[in-house]
Design an enzyme around this catalytic site. Structure first.
Site, PDB file in Angstrom:
ATOM      1  N   GLU A 191       7.946   1.482  10.905  1.00 21.07           N
ATOM      2  CA  GLU A 191       8.700   0.662   9.955  1.00 21.07           C
ATOM      3  C   GLU A 191      10.176   0.893  10.204  1.00 21.07           C
ATOM      4  O   GLU A 191      10.554   1.943  10.725  1.00 21.07           O
ATOM      5  CB  GLU A 191       8.412   1.101   8.507  1.00 21.07           C
ATOM      6  CG  GLU A 191       7.060   0.715   7.996  1.00 21.07           C
ATOM      7  CD  GLU A 191       6.783   1.305   6.618  1.00 21.07           C
ATOM      8  OE1 GLU A 191       7.731   1.768   5.952  1.00 21.07           O
ATOM      9  OE2 GLU A 191       5.614   1.302   6.219  1.00 21.07           O
TER      10      GLU A 191
ATOM     11  N   HIS B 219      27.766   7.811   4.828  1.00 22.44           N
ATOM     12  CA  HIS B 219      28.346   8.469   5.996  1.00 22.44           C
ATOM     13  C   HIS B 219      27.791   9.867   6.215  1.00 22.44           C
ATOM     14  O   HIS B 219      27.604  10.297   7.345  1.00 22.44           O
ATOM     15  CB  HIS B 219      29.861   8.502   5.856  1.00 22.44           C
ATOM     16  CG  HIS B 219      30.455   7.131   5.840  1.00 22.44           C
ATOM     17  ND1 HIS B 219      30.566   6.374   6.987  1.00 22.44           N
ATOM     18  CD2 HIS B 219      30.928   6.366   4.833  1.00 22.44           C
ATOM     19  CE1 HIS B 219      31.098   5.203   6.685  1.00 22.44           C
ATOM     20  NE2 HIS B 219      31.327   5.168   5.388  1.00 22.44           N
TER      21      HIS B 219
END
Lengths: 293, 364
Positions: free
Chosen positions: A210, A247
């Site tokens: 997936e 991030h």
């Protein structure tokens, strides 16, 4: 983890609705069930099987190889630590939505033990002709038939569909390993691939992945070294991208996870990637007829 | 989150109007006025302003309130006392999913986002995996900072890291990040900004945090799905779909697109949600652009007979004006097919591709 004929299974949470239903299905399919766990009903008999207070007590009185957890998220950590303390060889964690830091505790305990984990959030493992452990329709002959194709899948429902397609095409399965849909699982795509590679009953592998995470990418270089053909399907080509840790998450996983990235990485490693599940049997046949065996 | 863990934060007051900001200035003094939204890069978006007088505080609040940042409307601003910053660092504790370990990240360069820091100053970034059973000890935090030029701040930073680790554990966080972690002119350490990502699975034992969680940007229909415990995403196509399990649902969307159609939604009714087929159907049908519907079930844990019972009962009740195409396999299949035949007079397709193809043609 591949289920082998005769392996003894303990069902944690056997007295619940799902535990009872699937214990019956597993036994019907040939799985050897030695008993179950429910601390509140220890000493009783349920479905004709003994109920124990803990996995550790069960191991002393009715030894088992694999524990399977039908336990809600809040109790999952303790149940898993119990199975690990009992020195189970295998632990199949079906539970979905276990708090991530509980999974960290389970994984750390397992790493210091001999217990191998499949899951969490897996539908389980099936070996057609031998039995199954979990919540798969292993007892349904339209879906699972003994054969030579090993299948590993993050998703239970999609894995079921793919095995159905294989069976329709006359391609039986040597083993199905549902590795689970969570981002942090005990048996990764790469590890399941290695198990199927080492399995003498498996001639070719279907890898069902997936979008999200980097597990398919991490398995690609292993696939490149395999002599057995690997065919993959990756779900989520047109799905919106899932949640990430921004991030800071990218520091750990890089920018892995997209459909295009996974497909390119797998194809560069010699894996055939199907556009739809129904293409898988034909891809397998062409790879099996050209592979050197 | 941070103050109880013993990490200093600047004095601050939350304000919902320019007038409140004007009054608050008297208490806070020279400050930054920060738009309160669950998004990063607020500074770049114009959501962080400087104020040196009550008038400037009021003006900054007035400018920020009502603006949109990353799709979130600013309903409040935080007046935060401006500290004299000597240096800025970056600190975070996160769950490293691939490694299955808590990970401590620290950089001697802070302020910008950590990916940029890692690229620009790779030598300034330190990472440490922590055994959950031991936690982050002061000694381990000290060792982790070895070789970085931190001057006399080293001990205070190591102490802040151990406290941050404690906060990570206490809040069941997936990520807790301080950026910047500041060394102030007086030599003390303070967190000037903090980001927390909550583990949704821990909501039950962290009710106070779950209540604080930022509302997601959802459409009215998506909100209805969330209230019913269903993951529903509205898309811009016209083929509705109802499938069980995330993997099969994504695959159904993929095959719709592969055959030239456009999916109208993502909706997962796998796992414990498989009994909610009736609510799910209502959501899919409420989509304004839907022209046809694919129902694709492949039951493992989810029983297709239970799902088929829910969908067909709802179909009879809602009497929708669009065609529907079924494909059903797996647990409970025989009973499910019988239910669809008896109640709707429809024959499920053997292959999902055929059901999808029929739905695409019907939508044209």
């Amino acid at each position: 983890m591949i289920y082998r004929k005769g392996q003894r299974v303990l069902v944690q949470g056997i007295t619940g609705k799902q535990g009872s239903f699937w214990t019956g299905k597993m036994a019907e399919c040939g799985t050897v069930i030695v008993g179950g766990v429910n601390p509140k009903r220890a000493g009783e008999t349920h479905l004709g099987l003994p109920v124990f207070a803990s996995a550790q007590e069960a191991m002393a009185r009715a030894p088992f190889d694999i524990a399977v957890m039908f336990v809600p998220p809040a109790g999952a950590r303790d149940a898993a630590l119990d199975a690990i303390a009992a020195r189970a060889a295998g632990l199949v964690i079906l539970t979905e939505h276990i708090p991530a830091q509980d999974v960290l505790a389970i994984r750390e305990a397992a790493a210091a033990s001999a217990t191998r984990i499949v899951g969490p959030n897996t539908a389980g493992i099936v070996t057609p002709g031998a039995g199954f452990v979990g919540i798969m329709p292993g007892h349904n002959p339209n879906i699972f038939q003994p054969g030579r194709i090993g299948v590993l899948s993050r998703s239970g429902s999609l894995g079921t569909l793919i095995c159905l397609n294989l069976t329709r095409a006359g391609l039986g399965q040597s083993a199905f390993i549902g590795i689970g849909g969570d981002p942090m699982i005990g048996t990764t795509t790469r590890e399941a691939l290695a198990e199927l590679d080492a399995d003498s009953a498996t001639e070719a592998v279907v890898l069902v992945g997936e979008i999200g995470g980097g597990m398919e990418e991490a398995a690609a270089d292993y696939a490149a070294r395999m002599s057995k053909p690997v065919v993959a399907f990756i779900a989520g080509r047109v799905s919106p991208p899932g949640k990430k840790m921004g991030h800071a998450g990218a520091i750990v996983t890089g920018h892995a996870g997209s459909y295009a990235g996974k497909r390119a990485t797998l194809e560069a490693s010699g894996v055939s990637v199907a556009d739809t599940p129904s293409q898988i049997p034909a891809l397998l046949r062409s790879r099996l007829s050209t592979s050197c065996r | 989150m941070l103050a109880p863990a013993g990490i200093a934060v600047p004095r601050s007051v939350l304000c919902a109007s320019a007038e409140e900001a004007r009054t608050a200035f008297a208490e806070i003094g020279p400050c930054m006025v920060k738009a309160q939204v669950p998004a990063g890069k607020r500074g770049k978006a114009g959501g962080i302003r400087k104020a040196d007088s009550p008038e400037q505080a009021a003006d900054a609040a007035a400018a920020s309130l009502g603006m949109e940042i990353d799709g979130h409307r600013v309903d409040s601003v935080l007046l935060e006392a401006r500290a004299e910053v000597a240096r800025e660092f970056y600190a975070a504790i996160m769950t490293d999913f691939p490694a299955a370990r808590p990970l401590v990240l620290f950089s001697a360069e802070g302020g910008m986002d950590i990916e940029e820091v890692a690229a620009a100053h790779p030598g300034a970034l330190r990472r440490l995996h922590v055994p959950l059973s031991q936690g982050l000890t002061q000694a381990a935090a000290d060792a982790m900072l070895g070789g970085l030029d931190l001057g006399p701040a080293r001990a205070a930073i190591a102490d802040a890291l151990t406290k941050l680790y404690r906060a990570y554990r206490d809040t069941d966080a997936e990520l807790i990040e301080i950026n910047p972690l500041a060394l102030l002119a007086d030599g003390s350490i303070a967190a000037l900004d903090c980001k927390l990502i909550i583990d949704d699975a821990s909501a039950e034992r962290q009710p106070q945090l779950a209540a604080l969680a930022a509302p997601e940007n959802l459409t009215a229909l998506e909100r209805r799905g969330q209230a019913a415990g269903l993951k529903f995403i509205e898309l811009d196509g016209d083929i509705g779909l109802l499938a069980n399990g995330a993997g099969l649902t994504m695959t159904t969307m993929d095959v719709i697109a592969h055959l030239g159609g456009r999916p109208a939604n993502f909706l997962e009714i796998g796992g414990e949600a498989y009994t909610k087929a009736e609510i799910a159907l209502g959501l899919v049908l409420a989509h304004p652009r839907i022209k046809s519907l694919v129902v694709n079930f492949c039951g493992a844990f989810a029983r297709t007979d239970v799902m088929a019972d829910g969908v067909t009962a709802a179909w009879q009740k809602l009497k929708p004006d669009i065609p529907v195409f079924f494909s059903i396999h797996g647990t409970g299949e025989d009973e499910a097919v019988r239910i669809v035949r008896d109640r709707l007079g429809l024959e499920p397709y053997d292959l999902m591709e055929d059901a999808i193809q029929a739905a695409i043609e019907a939508a044209r």
